[in-house]
Design an enzyme around this catalytic site. Structure first.
Site, PDB file in Angstrom:
ATOM      1  N   PRO A 148       0.839  -1.217   0.000  1.00 52.22           N
ATOM      2  CA  PRO A 148       0.000   0.000   0.000  1.00 52.22           C
ATOM      3  C   PRO A 148       0.860   1.247   0.000  1.00 52.22           C
ATOM      4  CG  PRO A 148       0.045  -0.996   2.174  1.00 52.22           C
ATOM      5  CD  PRO A 148       0.759  -1.951   1.264  1.00 52.22           C
ATOM      6  N   CYS A 149       0.241   2.398  -0.245  1.00 52.98           N
ATOM      7  CA  CYS A 149       0.998   3.638  -0.377  1.00 52.98           C
ATOM      8  C   CYS A 149       1.760   3.931   0.912  1.00 52.98           C
ATOM      9  CB  CYS A 149       0.084   4.799  -0.760  1.00 52.98           C
ATOM     10  SG  CYS A 149      -0.774   5.571   0.613  1.00 52.98           S
ATOM     11  N   LEU A 150       2.856   4.656   0.787  1.00 47.39           N
ATOM     12  CA  LEU A 150       3.744   4.895   1.915  1.00 47.39           C
ATOM     13  C   LEU A 150       3.093   5.688   3.039  1.00 47.39           C
ATOM     14  CD1 LEU A 150       7.078   5.693   0.033  1.00 47.39           C
ATOM     15  CD2 LEU A 150       6.488   3.595   1.265  1.00 47.39           C
ATOM     16  N   SER A 151       2.034   6.412   2.735  1.00 47.30           N
ATOM     17  CA  SER A 151       1.361   7.183   3.786  1.00 47.30           C
ATOM     18  C   SER A 151       0.770   6.284   4.861  1.00 47.30           C
ATOM     19  CB  SER A 151       0.257   8.059   3.177  1.00 47.30           C
ATOM     20  OG  SER A 151       0.819   9.025   2.325  1.00 47.30           O
ATOM     21  N   SER A 152       0.553   5.015   4.526  1.00 48.62           N
ATOM     22  CA  SER A 152      -0.021   4.076   5.499  1.00 48.62           C
ATOM     23  C   SER A 152       0.983   3.695   6.583  1.00 48.62           C
ATOM     24  CB  SER A 152      -0.508   2.815   4.792  1.00 48.62           C
ATOM     25  OG  SER A 152       0.586   2.084   4.253  1.00 48.62           O
TER      26      SER A 152
END
Length: 275
Positions: free
Chosen positions: A174-178
């Protein structure tokens, strides 16, 4: 329902669409969707990858390679969620603003190019987790063929292997913001720091992992069965030094191990306290 029946239902969905633009991250779900769309529609299917600081460069390289292997037409677009304070402030519904930006970019592109449908890689299991981004996609008319046919994450891998896709066992990414706790501001520098930390560990041969970032602390998550071997066989001081060079001060290991959706357990705890 047998997996072969679900595959036929997927193919039928794309036949009925006639043309489709795929929101294609390069992850195993959207790649399976892209593969089946291309098999059915040929040059009437288009995969589009959105690039932003929350996508690792290596993930983009994978997406490009996989699209070329499939044969599907592939475009890259830029998204600008980092310019939205509703996203960078990292609220619990951060993904809503991310997917809003994505589909506000893809939908006009699809209309411009003559594609009546934008489809994504949401699978049936995603519907049972806290995924505010799914709402944003639905509000903008996106369809989720895997979920519509009730295909689970395990079945995505089974189908990918059945279709001889070499990345059928690729770890979820998943995207790094997670990687950040809700409420901690997200910046490009923080995204790059945690991304480089994960790349460093992958180069050591570790695959299914996360580096969670909480202020100046990095928390490494590995599959539970790998933790003991990691501690016994890895040069821990070297890892600490490498992470500190990236800007972390403290480096820790999560003893529970990696578990998908762990970021959301704080939400479940808050709900139980209120109850």
């Amino acid at each position: 329902m047998m997996l072969t029946e679900k595959l036929e239902q997927l193919r039928t969905l794309f036949k009925e669409m006639e043309q489709a633009l795929i929101a294609y991250s390069g992850g195993i779900d959207s790649t399976l969707v892209a593969k089946i769309a291309y098999d059915v529609l040929g040059d009437r299917a288009l995969a589009v990858t959105a690039v932003s600081p929350s996508l690792l460069p290596e993930e983009l390289e994978d997406a490009i390679l996989q699209a070329a292997t499939i044969g599907i037409s592939h475009q890259i677009v830029q998204t600008h969620e980092m310019e939205n304070p509703n996203y960078t402030s990292n609220p619990v519904n951060r993904c809503y603003f991310c997917k809003s930006e994505l589909h506000d970019t893809l939908k006009p592109l699809a209309l411009k190019l003559g594609y009546p449908y934008v489809v994504d890689g949401v699978n049936a299991d995603d519907l049972h987790d806290y995924r505010p981004g799914i709402q944003a996609a639905k509000e903008r008319g996106a369809r989720s063929p895997l979920a519509e046919v009730n295909i689970s994450k395990v079945e995505v891998r089974q189908l990918s292997q059945q279709l001889s896709l070499p990345w059928w066992d690729k770890p979820a990414q998943p995207c790094l913001s997670s990687r950040f706790p809700y409420g901690e501001e997200i910046t490009v520098a923080k995204l790059q720091r945690v991304g480089r930390a994960e790349i460093y560990l992958r180069k050591l041969g570790l695959k299914n992992l996360r580096v969670r970032s909480d202020g100046d602390t990095a928390r490494i998550e590995l599959p539970p069965e790998q933790i003991k071997e990691f501690v016994l066989t890895t040069d821990l001081p070297t890892i600490v030094s490498a992470f500190q060079k990236l800007g972390f001060i403290y480096v820790t290991l999560d003893l529970e191990g990696y578990r998908s959706g762990k970021l959301n357990q704080v939400l479940n705890r808050d709900l139980s306290v209120k109850a």
